[in-house]
Enzyme design. Sequence first.
Site, PDB file in Angstrom:
ATOM      1  N   GLY D  18      57.953  26.132  46.198  1.00  0.00           N
ATOM      2  CA  GLY D  18      59.266  25.659  46.643  1.00  0.00           C
ATOM      3  C   GLY D  18      59.099  24.629  47.742  1.00  0.00           C
ATOM      4  O   GLY D  18      59.944  24.529  48.636  1.00  0.00           O
ATOM      5  N   GLY D  21      61.951  21.682  48.555  1.00  0.00           N
ATOM      6  CA  GLY D  21      63.274  21.926  49.140  1.00  0.00           C
ATOM      7  C   GLY D  21      63.268  21.712  50.651  1.00  0.00           C
ATOM      8  O   GLY D  21      62.231  21.462  51.254  1.00  0.00           O
ATOM      9  N   LYS D  22      64.467  21.820  51.265  1.00  0.00           N
ATOM     10  CA  LYS D  22      64.567  21.585  52.708  1.00  0.00           C
ATOM     11  C   LYS D  22      63.795  22.638  53.492  1.00  0.00           C
ATOM     12  O   LYS D  22      63.078  22.325  54.438  1.00  0.00           O
ATOM     13  CB  LYS D  22      66.042  21.597  53.141  1.00  0.00           C
ATOM     14  CG  LYS D  22      66.776  20.333  52.747  1.00  0.00           C
ATOM     15  CD  LYS D  22      68.204  20.351  53.280  1.00  0.00           C
ATOM     16  CE  LYS D  22      68.995  19.181  52.700  1.00  0.00           C
ATOM     17  NZ  LYS D  22      70.427  19.258  53.043  1.00  0.00           N
ATOM     18  N   SER D  88      67.032  34.530  47.808  1.00  0.00           N
ATOM     19  CA  SER D  88      68.081  35.549  47.657  1.00  0.00           C
ATOM     20  C   SER D  88      68.104  36.058  46.212  1.00  0.00           C
ATOM     21  O   SER D  88      67.342  35.603  45.370  1.00  0.00           O
ATOM     22  CB  SER D  88      69.437  34.955  48.050  1.00  0.00           C
ATOM     23  OG  SER D  88      69.731  33.873  47.191  1.00  0.00           O
ATOM     24  N   ASN D 115      66.957  36.984  55.331  1.00  0.00           N
ATOM     25  CA  ASN D 115      67.266  36.152  56.508  1.00  0.00           C
ATOM     26  C   ASN D 115      66.015  36.092  57.380  1.00  0.00           C
ATOM     27  O   ASN D 115      65.551  37.107  57.880  1.00  0.00           O
ATOM     28  CB  ASN D 115      68.435  36.786  57.282  1.00  0.00           C
ATOM     29  CG  ASN D 115      68.923  35.890  58.396  1.00  0.00           C
ATOM     30  OD1 ASN D 115      68.231  34.977  58.843  1.00  0.00           O
ATOM     31  ND2 ASN D 115      70.124  36.156  58.853  1.00  0.00           N
ATOM     32  N   HIS D 143      80.517  28.221  60.658  1.00  0.00           N
ATOM     33  CA  HIS D 143      79.550  27.401  59.919  1.00  0.00           C
ATOM     34  C   HIS D 143      80.069  25.976  59.748  1.00  0.00           C
ATOM     35  O   HIS D 143      81.249  25.701  59.946  1.00  0.00           O
ATOM     36  CB  HIS D 143      79.286  28.019  58.541  1.00  0.00           C
ATOM     37  CG  HIS D 143      78.364  29.198  58.575  1.00  0.00           C
ATOM     38  ND1 HIS D 143      78.811  30.463  58.899  1.00  0.00           N
ATOM     39  CD2 HIS D 143      77.020  29.319  58.369  1.00  0.00           C
ATOM     40  CE1 HIS D 143      77.781  31.307  58.859  1.00  0.00           C
ATOM     41  NE2 HIS D 143      76.688  30.644  58.549  1.00  0.00           N
ATOM     42  N   HIS D 144      79.160  25.105  59.315  1.00  0.00           N
ATOM     43  CA  HIS D 144      79.513  23.735  58.931  1.00  0.00           C
ATOM     44  C   HIS D 144      80.539  23.770  57.789  1.00  0.00           C
ATOM     45  O   HIS D 144      80.578  24.731  57.009  1.00  0.00           O
ATOM     46  CB  HIS D 144      78.248  23.000  58.487  1.00  0.00           C
ATOM     47  CG  HIS D 144      77.546  23.674  57.351  1.00  0.00           C
ATOM     48  ND1 HIS D 144      77.911  23.502  56.032  1.00  0.00           N
ATOM     49  CD2 HIS D 144      76.543  24.592  57.335  1.00  0.00           C
ATOM     50  CE1 HIS D 144      77.132  24.243  55.270  1.00  0.00           C
ATOM     51  NE2 HIS D 144      76.296  24.924  56.044  1.00  0.00           N
ATOM     52  N   LYS D 147      80.171  24.629  53.616  1.00  0.00           N
ATOM     53  CA  LYS D 147      79.890  25.959  53.059  1.00  0.00           C
ATOM     54  C   LYS D 147      81.006  26.339  52.077  1.00  0.00           C
ATOM     55  O   LYS D 147      82.185  26.205  52.406  1.00  0.00           O
ATOM     56  CB  LYS D 147      79.810  26.964  54.197  1.00  0.00           C
ATOM     57  CG  LYS D 147      79.243  28.319  53.810  1.00  0.00           C
ATOM     58  CD  LYS D 147      78.980  29.161  55.057  1.00  0.00           C
ATOM     59  CE  LYS D 147      78.446  30.532  54.662  1.00  0.00           C
ATOM     60  NZ  LYS D 147      77.141  30.455  53.992  1.00  0.00           N
ATOM     61  N   THR D 154      75.507  36.796  55.756  1.00  0.00           N
ATOM     62  CA  THR D 154      75.057  37.490  56.969  1.00  0.00           C
ATOM     63  C   THR D 154      76.200  38.303  57.587  1.00  0.00           C
ATOM     64  O   THR D 154      75.998  39.440  58.030  1.00  0.00           O
ATOM     65  CB  THR D 154      74.515  36.476  57.996  1.00  0.00           C
ATOM     66  OG1 THR D 154      73.358  35.841  57.435  1.00  0.00           O
ATOM     67  CG2 THR D 154      74.115  37.154  59.294  1.00  0.00           C
TER      68      THR D 154
END
Lengths: 258, 258, 258, 258
Positions: D18, D21-22, D88, D115, D143-144, D147, D154
Amino acid sequence: MSSQAASTTEPIKVALVGATGKMGQHAIDAIHAADDMELVAQLASQSPLADITEAGATHVLDLTVPDVSSDIAEFAVANGLHTVIGTSGWTENKREVLQRQLAEQPNVGVLIAPNFSIGSVLATRFAAQAAPYFDSVEIIEMHHPKKVDAPSGTAVRTAEMIAEARQQVGVGPSPDATEHDPDHARGAQIAGINVHAVRLAGLEAHQEVLMGTPGQQLVFRHDAFDRSSYMPGVLLGLRTVASRPGLSYGLDSYLDLD
Amino acid sequence: MSSQAASTTEPIKVALVGATGKMGQHAIDAIHAADDMELVAQLASQSPLADITEAGATHVLDLTVPDVSSDIAEFAVANGLHTVIGTSGWTENKREVLQRQLAEQPNVGVLIAPNFSIGSVLATRFAAQAAPYFDSVEIIEMHHPKKVDAPSGTAVRTAEMIAEARQQVGVGPSPDATEHDPDHARGAQIAGINVHAVRLAGLEAHQEVLMGTPGQQLVFRHDAFDRSSYMPGVLLGLRTVASRPGLSYGLDSYLDLD
Amino acid sequence: MSSQAASTTEPIKVALVGATGKMGQHAIDAIHAADDMELVAQLASQSPLADITEAGATHVLDLTVPDVSSDIAEFAVANGLHTVIGTSGWTENKREVLQRQLAEQPNVGVLIAPNFSIGSVLATRFAAQAAPYFDSVEIIEMHHPKKVDAPSGTAVRTAEMIAEARQQVGVGPSPDATEHDPDHARGAQIAGINVHAVRLAGLEAHQEVLMGTPGQQLVFRHDAFDRSSYMPGVLLGLRTVASRPGLSYGLDSYLDLD
Amino acid sequence: MSSQAASTTEPIKVALVGATGKMGQHAIDAIHAADDMELVAQLASQSPLADITEAGATHVLDLTVPDVSSDIAEFAVANGLHTVIGTSGWTENKREVLQRQLAEQPNVGVLIAPNFSIGSVLATRFAAQAAPYFDSVEIIEMHHPKKVDAPSGTAVRTAEMIAEARQQVGVGPSPDATEHDPDHARGAQIAGINVHAVRLAGLEAHQEVLMGTPGQQLVFRHDAFDRSSYMPGVLLGLRTVASRPGLSYGLDSYLDLD
């Protein structure tokens, strides 16, 4: 605020000086993303200033360092260019010299902004307006642990503005019965206002102004998570400076707050 | 702010109506503690209003309930008394009736204040001024768990003032990509602003207005720990109302904020 | 937590010493409101201690002052009474003397709790557990402006516990590049942890522990709005002390946290 | 915490799946910066898994997507490689399958961590421990605005853990007298806990758990400013997994909290 009106007219032609610094990099991105602006020149601090006029700029954005900022401003004003300056070190003496030059260019506007963060500027102004109505005022500034000065320049300015607002209406000092503070836990006293400086990994630049009076508390908190937070202030400056001839000091003079 | 000037002149002679309620009890203490005021009469909601004039009051403080507040105001204005009203339920219709009566008493001042907390009034006003400069605005109000309404009246007014300020300059709604919110975690939408209501044992009355734009956040927080927090606003109203003939609505009209 | 079990058995018969102080007044109300307790005696600091045994008390709650607390504890233990002590000034020496006395009374329990606020005790403990996982830790304590000491005793204990937890696993000091801090804005250094003391009208007793590491921050905040906040801890102490023979120090030893 | 011990031994040879990805990009930087680790292979989600074993990896770090994560874990365990999984979608069924496979590899450790933020994991655990001692608990996650789900995963897990902790000791629901809430200002009810979701430009991922009881409040706040905040948790997982044979679920099982 919205810039729809501007986008139907000629774009603002910006020459950026100080393009190689961190703020400069953010400014390049922000100007490119703005519909009503065109970035016509990118100069390093030591580039020949003639590049500005050759590129056909109508506006100069100066994000350099104190040493060269005066020369850039002088050149820009002499050539009739509107100028937005984000460099520190503009003492009252230097500002007076610039003002005399501007008197001969009645259509040119210059903004010197020690802080481009709209949120920070608003928080400081509101804090000064509210401070006379509360018995107590203290300031907590929180920054990344690489900062060498404590407290921050913004905290000092905030304390000074608050102190001035309280003195104008005859409000006395915050009550404080402290008799025993061997390790200076009460922090710094700046213009009579207690100022506390926190340094914490993970943080960037944050400030809380706390005001209290029996039964209530009012808190203004500003968080600057990264340098992109300065860009709305930079763009607001570039969009407004042509309509404000002469010298303006502080971004708050461009905010519509009455 | 300071009241030195007032204390050298005649004291303000206050008749308090609604003296038996909780706010009334706090007001009794606050007026007694004020050098420049004299409490000349204490009335229950149903006391004969003639007690006010017989006591030689120059000012009326009305802390009763909506049902009787109109009659008290009418009586006070008819007798040339300056009046500070902290009762809710003053609809636009009722205010117009009072304004017509005041037109015949050009020296009499009336203040209707839905919220006497100076800190809360300031926070709401600043939030409305700042809101147009941020992409996102949300409100979190927090109260004791005995409160029956959600959200609070103050949160509703704050949302309406913020929405109006944003519409005036053409700022669109806060960005929100939410697609899936089966349990209403995003809270209420009041005038297009998301409002969240927390109910927590131990708290009294608190509100946060959060504003964000890329890279930064600005937060206004007000805490009212108990009813004593309303008294500075009550005293400011009593001290100012005689110099403001006609009807004033909202304590912010008495604050010096320009 | 729930006390259902206790309420079906004999009530806890409490003698309160220090009934005339502010904490004492709150304790009277709290014990009266507890189904499983009976307040059998109320003594001032200087009352004859025989009143305790004559009233048939099974438990003693000592809310007096350091000078008399040792005598009260000695009397209570000698008479086989479980004792909860909320008095400061119990040095290690004094505690050792008490422990020797308790060795001869193997069924008697004593709790010495420098802080009865469950929330404060939990926050301090969690802060110590979390501190080794973060680069930086600082403490901000905020109190009413009548407090004479800075920083608060709770802040000092929190700093010491955090410092100890970090040393145990070899974590170094918080990073700090500060070179220039002429007015002590960085606050006090307690056990190597920076501690800041705010004094603000309207506040009572509040503490924030801030921890940061690149990209994140963890904050523990405790607010004590008034002395009623200590009563759940006092009642927990009284309900638990009989089942914990010997000397317990700190309310956290009675909390179920594993 | 410190890793001095590890650095004197063989480096941990990590294969990252992976990597494009970021999170993968941040992990590459973090592993390169760790003295005790070596990044021996970087795979995209669809790369042939044989690249892992050919590179001589002793550990696998899986930061892919739910669809492929099971296959990666099966391959890693079959080859005796310790595995840290940040994907996840690991339902109880899938975890049971993996556990059966691990039973045949008694020396291999696997950590599944929904998490990786140590601060968030700590805050959630402490909140569950403290919740039984308070009348009221509510959660605010922020959150930003990009989302799509509300509330956050969480926040849901935090609410569930808190509700479970309160039920175990028989604590009832938070008091709430709300009768009138036409617009859902009280937010979502998750396992009986009120959860509020704020979406604000400028924010990343933040959560506050508020607890109150008469006279006091306890607040746990966690701020994740960017994805780098997950890396200390990733490194802790890689350093610990070999000493924890079998399947571990949740990063908190690796934290030293007793």
